[in-house]
Scaffold this motif. Sequence first.
Motif: not given
Length: 537
Positions: A196-208, A41-54
Motif C-alpha cells: 500500500t505504501g506505493e500509493m502513499k508515496k506516489g502522491i508524495f512524489g506528485v506534491l514534491n 483477505q484478512g482477519v481481525l486481531n484482538d483489538t479489532g484491527a484488520l490484519c492482511v498480507s501484502t
Amino acid sequence: MQEIGKKNPSANLAGIGLNVAIANWNLSSEALTQKTIELGQGVLNDTGALCVSTGKFTGRSPKDKFTVKDAITEHSVDWGDVNIPFAPEAFDKLYDRVCKHLEGKEVWVRDAYACADPKYRLNIRVINETPWANLFCNDLFLRPTDAEIDTQTPDWHIIQAPSFEADPAIDGTRQGNFTIVNFTRRVILIGGSAYTGEMKKGIFGVLNFVLPHDHKVLSMHCSANEGKDGDVALFFGLSGTGKTTLSADANRALIGDDEHGWSDDSVFNFEGGCYAKCIDLSAEKEPEIFAAVKPGALLENITFLPGTSTVNYADGSITENTRAAYPIFHIANAKEPSYGGEPKNIFFLTCDAFGILPPISKLTKEQAMYHFISGYTAKVAGTEVGVTEPQTTFSACFGRVFLPLHPAKYAELLGQKLEAHPNINVWLVNTGWSGGAYGVGNRMKLSLTRAMITAAMKGELDNVEYVPHDVFGVLKPQSCPGVPNELLNPRETWADKEAYDKKALELGALFNKNFEKYADQASDAIKSAAPKGLVNA
C-alpha cells in the motif's frame, strides 16, 4: 455497471476508461473491514484491527517506479536512477491493458484529498482491487465530508491493480510490478504489487513536484507536532529513524506523521493518517501508536502469538517492515485541522550505523544546509526490497527517492526559510549506534533520545556548554537533563578511542565523497560545513 455507496452524481469510471462490474464508492471503514473478512483477505486481531498480507512485496520497489517524460516533466524532473523516464505512448498502452484487466471486476473507489491547508488542496480519486487497500487510503489520505463528496472532482487518479502483472517485453517495465506517475494525465498507475505504501508515496512524489515548482512551498519528508504554546517541531528522517515514534508525544499535539509542506505562513500535513513501522511495538515504548491499533486500523504482514489473535510484534519473519496504518484521529492528541505555524525546532534524525555522530548536536545554518543535502542515515531492514540489515546511505533531503526535482531546489527553499527565521534551532539527532559501529555497539535507547529532544524543545539546551566535534564540527552539548554526560560525547563511549578516530575520518570521507555531486551548486558557506581532519586527536 452496478454502483454502491455515496458519490458525486456526475462521477463515473467510464470517463477514465474503466468498465467494471461493481464499483463500491466511499464505503465506511467498517464496511471495508467486513468485506475483506468475507473475501478471506484478512482477519481481525484482538483489538479489532484488520490484519492482511501484502503478498510478495512488503516494501517499496524504487527501481520499478517511473515518471512519464513529457512536456511538463522533460526539463523539470531530475532524471536518473531515482526518476526513471517512461515513454508517454508506452504508458498509454499499459494503461489500456490495466483497464482491460479490470473489466467486469469489482473495485473499491474512494474520494480523498491531500494537503490540510485549503490553499494547496489536491483532490484524489483512488480505484483499488481490494477493499483493504481502499481502507488504507481512507486511513492515510485526508477525508472529505459527505457534503464535499457530493461535489468533489479529482485532480489526480490512482489506479491500483496488484493482480495485473506487466510483461517487460511488451510494456517497457523492468519486471512485473510497476508504479508510474503521469503528470499530463494526472494518473498514478500501479500494478503487480499490493504494497500500500506505493500509493502513499506516489502522491508524495506528485506534491514534491507541484508544491516547490508551482507554489514555492517546501515539501518535506518529515513528521510534525506542536506544543501547548504553539511551538512547532519538525522531524526529518527516512523510514526507521524514528519520525513517527518521536513525533507521537503525549505532551504535544500531532500535526502529522510523515509528509508536510512549509509555506510562508504554515506547516501543514499532506495526509490524514499515519503509517507506522510496528516491529517490536509495545505499549511501554510507544503507547500512542500501540493504542491506535484498533477498529479502523490496518496491520500489514504481522503474525500472531500461537493459538491467539494477539499480534506478535516481535516477529519479523515475514518482513521487518511490518506496518500499522490508522487515521490521525486514532492518536488522542492529534491536531485537526492538521497544520500549525512556523517551526521553532527542526530535528534531522539519522540512524548512524558507524556510531560516530553525537546523540544530539546543534547545527549552524550552514551545517543545517550541508546535512540536509547530505541526508545521511542507514536504510533499516525491510523498508525496501532486498534490505535485510542496516546499510549506510546518503539520501538528499532525507528522502531522495521521493524527489522529482534536483535536491538543490529543496535545499535552496530550506535555506531561504532559515534565513528569514534566524531563531529556528536545527538539531542533528543520532538514533543509531553508540559505543561502537553496528555489530559492536548498541542502538541508542529510545528513552534517552526522547529526553534529549524534550530538553531541546523546552529550551534546556539553550545555555549549556557546547564543544565542536573534531571531524564534523557540529556542536555537542556537554550536559542534558536525564542523559549521562559521557553519552553526549560519542568518542568516550568507545573502548578503543583510536578506532573511533579512524572510523570518524572514514565517515567524514564518505560525506565529502557524496557531496561532490552537489558541490557545484553549493555556496562556499555550505561547503565550509563539510567534515575535516581530526584537530585534537
